[in-house]
Design a protein around this motif. Structure first.
Motif, short mmCIF file in Angstrom:
data_model
loop_
_atom_site.label_atom_id
_atom_site.label_comp_id
_atom_site.label_asym_id
_atom_site.label_seq_id
_atom_site.Cartn_x
_atom_site.Cartn_y
_atom_site.Cartn_z
N ILE A 115 0.84 -1.36 -0.16
CA ILE A 115 0.05 -0.06 0.02
C ILE A 115 0.72 1.19 0.13
O ILE A 115 0.69 2.20 -0.80
CB ILE A 115 -1.17 0.08 1.33
N MET A 116 1.73 1.44 0.77
CA MET A 116 2.86 2.67 1.04
C MET A 116 3.77 2.83 0.04
O MET A 116 4.48 3.77 -0.39
CB MET A 116 3.26 2.41 2.45
N SER B 216 4.24 10.25 9.13
CA SER B 216 3.35 9.12 8.84
C SER B 216 3.18 8.10 9.77
O SER B 216 1.94 7.55 10.35
CB SER B 216 4.07 8.13 7.49
N LEU B 217 4.37 7.58 10.67
CA LEU B 217 4.19 6.73 11.98
C LEU B 217 3.24 7.41 12.78
O LEU B 217 2.39 6.92 13.44
CB LEU B 217 5.72 6.78 12.26
N LEU B 218 3.43 8.68 13.06
CA LEU B 218 2.50 9.39 14.14
C LEU B 218 1.11 9.09 13.72
O LEU B 218 0.16 8.97 14.57
CB LEU B 218 2.64 10.92 14.08
N VAL B 219 0.56 9.40 12.56
CA VAL B 219 -0.75 9.26 11.85
C VAL B 219 -1.08 8.04 11.99
O VAL B 219 -2.46 7.69 12.49
CB VAL B 219 -0.76 9.87 10.48
N PRO C 103 3.20 16.73 0.71
CA PRO C 103 2.40 15.41 0.69
C PRO C 103 3.14 14.30 0.94
O PRO C 103 2.32 13.17 1.11
CB PRO C 103 2.00 15.45 -0.85
N LEU C 104 4.35 14.26 1.38
CA LEU C 104 5.19 12.98 1.85
C LEU C 104 4.62 12.22 2.91
O LEU C 104 4.13 11.14 2.74
CB LEU C 104 6.72 13.36 1.79
N ALA D 52 0.92 7.84 4.80
CA ALA D 52 -0.40 7.75 5.60
C ALA D 52 -1.45 8.00 4.98
O ALA D 52 -2.09 9.01 5.35
CB ALA D 52 0.01 8.31 7.00
N GLY D 53 -1.61 7.20 4.03
CA GLY D 53 -3.07 7.45 3.21
C GLY D 53 -4.26 6.65 3.65
O GLY D 53 -3.91 5.87 4.65
N PRO D 54 -5.30 6.91 3.31
CA PRO D 54 -6.63 6.24 3.74
C PRO D 54 -6.42 4.61 3.72
O PRO D 54 -6.74 4.01 4.27
CB PRO D 54 -7.75 6.39 2.63
N GLY D 55 -5.72 4.08 2.51
CA GLY D 55 -5.57 2.78 2.39
C GLY D 55 -4.87 1.96 3.49
O GLY D 55 -5.13 1.23 3.95
#
Length: 206
Positions: free
Chosen positions: A18-19, A51-54, A114-115, A121-124
């Motif tokens: 995914i990522m 991303s890890l935080l989100v 956007p990185l 950390a996108g919806p997927g």
């Protein structure tokens, strides 16, 4: 119970597809390639950190959010599956997540947006983590496995971005394109499985 290796491998592979760390390389270079070495190194760790935080926040509170909105796991699986299928089609058609406009990046910390999000950390990825936590069913071994998978994928993201310049010289444009196509195929399979699980969940009344 002990560490659940099956859960770890399943979630790690899912997040890896995914990522798409290699797919983030062209985006990363287009946004920070013209900046100095220090700025590139800073972005290489800041983006995975965001991303890890989100992802961690949604792993901890995702089920509470679903409960507040009265959304069941099958609905989330179906929505996540459809979303992943769209992303997979973009990858297969050569339209990765990085088709953004790099203008104005001097005034904005691109490691955050956007990185860090929504590219990483996108919806997927968020949906995959929430579903994994829900399926852990209070199993301490599974929770440790989920945490390890989340940390592991972000270490991979950091390492790929840290050595992005060397990586893209080694793979070349054709190599990255090939990897994106393979990732798209795997992601499409995961999406179909999520949709199938969603249908079974609704049939079973979960």
């Amino acid at each position: 119970m002990g560490f659940d290796t099956t859960v770890y491998l399943s979630l790690f592979v899912t997040l890896l597809v995914i990522m798409d760390p290699t797919g983030a390389v062209p985006v990363f270079l287009s946004l920070v390639g013209r900046k100095g070495k220090d700025a590139r190194l800073r972005a290489a760790w800041q983006a995975p950190a965001v991303s890890l935080l989100v992802i961690t926040l949604f792993a901890i509170g995702g089920q509470a959010i679903l409960g507040y909105l009265h959304i069941g796991i099958p609905a989330l699986q179906g929505a996540g599956g459809l979303l992943l299928l769209l992303i997979a089609l973009d990858l297969l058609r050569g339209r990765g997540a990085g088709a953004g406009d790099p203008q104005g990046t001097e005034e904005v910390n691109v490691a955050l947006v956007p990185l860090g999000t929504p590219l990483m950390a996108g919806p997927g990825a968020i949906a995959a983590v929430i579903v994994a936590v829900a399926q852990a069913d209070s199993d301490a071994g599974a929770y440790w496995a989920i945490a390890a998978a989340i940390v592991s994928i972000h270490i991979v993201l950091f390492l790929v971005l840290r050595f992005a310049t060397s990586l893209i010289r080694f793979l070349g444009e054709n190599g990255i394109t090939l990897i994106a196509r393979i990732a798209g195929l795997l992601l499409a399979a995961i999406a179909v499985q999520l949709i199938a699980d969603s249908v079974l969940g609704f049939v079973d009344g979960r």
